[in-house]
Design an enzyme around this catalytic site. Sequence first.
Site, PDB file in Angstrom:
ATOM      1  N   THR A   1       0.805  -1.298  -0.116  1.00  0.00           N
ATOM      2  CA  THR A   1      -0.107   0.091   0.162  1.00  0.00           C
ATOM      3  C   THR A   1       0.788   1.268   0.015  1.00  0.00           C
ATOM      4  OG1 THR A   1       0.018  -0.014   2.393  1.00  0.00           O
ATOM      5  CG2 THR A   1      -1.852  -1.127   1.342  1.00  0.00           C
ATOM      6  N   CYS A   2       1.911   1.315   0.555  1.00  0.00           N
ATOM      7  CA  CYS A   2       2.816   2.397   0.472  1.00  0.00           C
ATOM      8  C   CYS A   2       3.334   2.880  -0.831  1.00  0.00           C
ATOM      9  CB  CYS A   2       4.141   2.170   1.312  1.00  0.00           C
ATOM     10  SG  CYS A   2       3.972   1.634   3.173  1.00  0.00           S
ATOM     11  N   PHE A   3       3.320   1.952  -1.925  1.00  0.00           N
ATOM     12  CA  PHE A   3       3.744   2.221  -3.076  1.00  0.00           C
ATOM     13  C   PHE A   3       2.628   1.969  -4.080  1.00  0.00           C
ATOM     14  CE2 PHE A   3       7.619   1.241  -0.782  1.00  0.00           C
ATOM     15  CZ  PHE A   3       8.530   2.546  -1.264  1.00  0.00           C
TER      16      PHE A   3
END
Length: 458
Positions: free
Chosen positions: A424-426
């Site tokens: 989810t961070c990328f």
Amino acid sequence: GEGRGGAGMVNIERQIVQARRLEAQARLPAVAPTPPTQHYFVPRAVNFPGKGDDQVIELAEISVEEEEDLQKKHGQANYFKMKLGWLDRELVKLHPSGVKAVKLEVDRNDFFHDSFRAFSRLSGDRLRQPLQVKFKKEEGRDDGGLTRHWFMLISREVVNPEYAMFVSLGKDHTYHINSASKHQPHHLEYFRFIGRVWGKAAFDGFLVESHLTSSVYKYLLGIEVCDEDLQHVDGAYHNSLQWMLTNDIETAKLDLNFSVDEDELGCITTVELKEGGSQISVTNENKHEYVKLAALRRVITGINPQLEAMKQGFQEAFPKDLLEKFTESELELVLCGLPCIDVKDWRKYTEYRAGYSDADDTIVWFWELVEDWDEAMRARLLQFATGTSKVPTGGFAELYGAMGPKRFQIIRVFDTTRLPQANTCFNELMLPPYSSKETLADLLVMAILDGGDHFNLR
């Protein structure tokens, strides 16, 4: 023939090695070392070339007349984009560079109160530092995805009926402050906390999921709330009051006075709309005043302390002067993003890595599934892959990752025995090339429903 077969096996092995190397290369951004001074960049802190430069305006210096001319010249939608560009540029200036993130560690089992206690400790300059969220007993590392996820979860949790702070207004899941919330211990502290969360989300460029009534947004902006706003809170009551204005209420013998009965937690209480109101009959001559006071009681005066606490918290996290030229509907877009997921826009701004292209069967099947899903399931997929179910105001072109703008990506992974996974961070979806559309559908839905809310190292 044997020699050609052997060569074919060698070629297959080379293709496997190449696929694994491409997969490994595609994963490099997710494990790259993070900056020593800050764990990730919040969206508002990233000043990339071209950001907000479509039409440069100085919103603070524009008069009402000039604003009307700009709206006519560029159209309302384009003028709003210009306003957002100005807001972005101003907020970039207010985000201190090189500061460490403030750690926010919360327990999912007591999510609301744990978040309240942790967030309430932030004040002054610390409220302007980026957040770094950690869920207790979970291994996920926050490069921005967990923070996005936290804003989504807390904006859901505060409207949970269990806390009696908001009431849901029909199928569109819009919420209004519950007048009975005054019976909740520490309710004003809670509303101040909610205001800070909404303000911090807008300040850092994250999105909240729960939509509030237009009258709440008006109050946060300092725009006068009027009796017409009742139609967005209680349409039936609004129609009843409007009927009074167009009919002879004395002939109808309604027998009303300047007071209203309110049901709070099963108890009926009578509230005067003005001093001595219970002794003042409503007539054709004074019915306009009654309608205005009754409407405002339902919309604002009955919940004024809660609204004021929420506004205080909001302005602690977000500079109030930066929103002076924004309307209530524009503030909702800033806070909640677009109301619907545009699959065509999503597909247009998707990138494919590690050997995938938009012509591959897996990718074709994937978009066919997304097209067939309803809005709720699309939102679950978006949440699974990016940490939030909301789309930025500028559409999928404006998705953010840990280090700045980051489009949605579908990455080919070799192992078809595993479920689809996400970073989810990328904004990454790791998708194996399954053998059929049915297998893809079954395993993707399983991954979304089973793993959409918890984080581990992936």
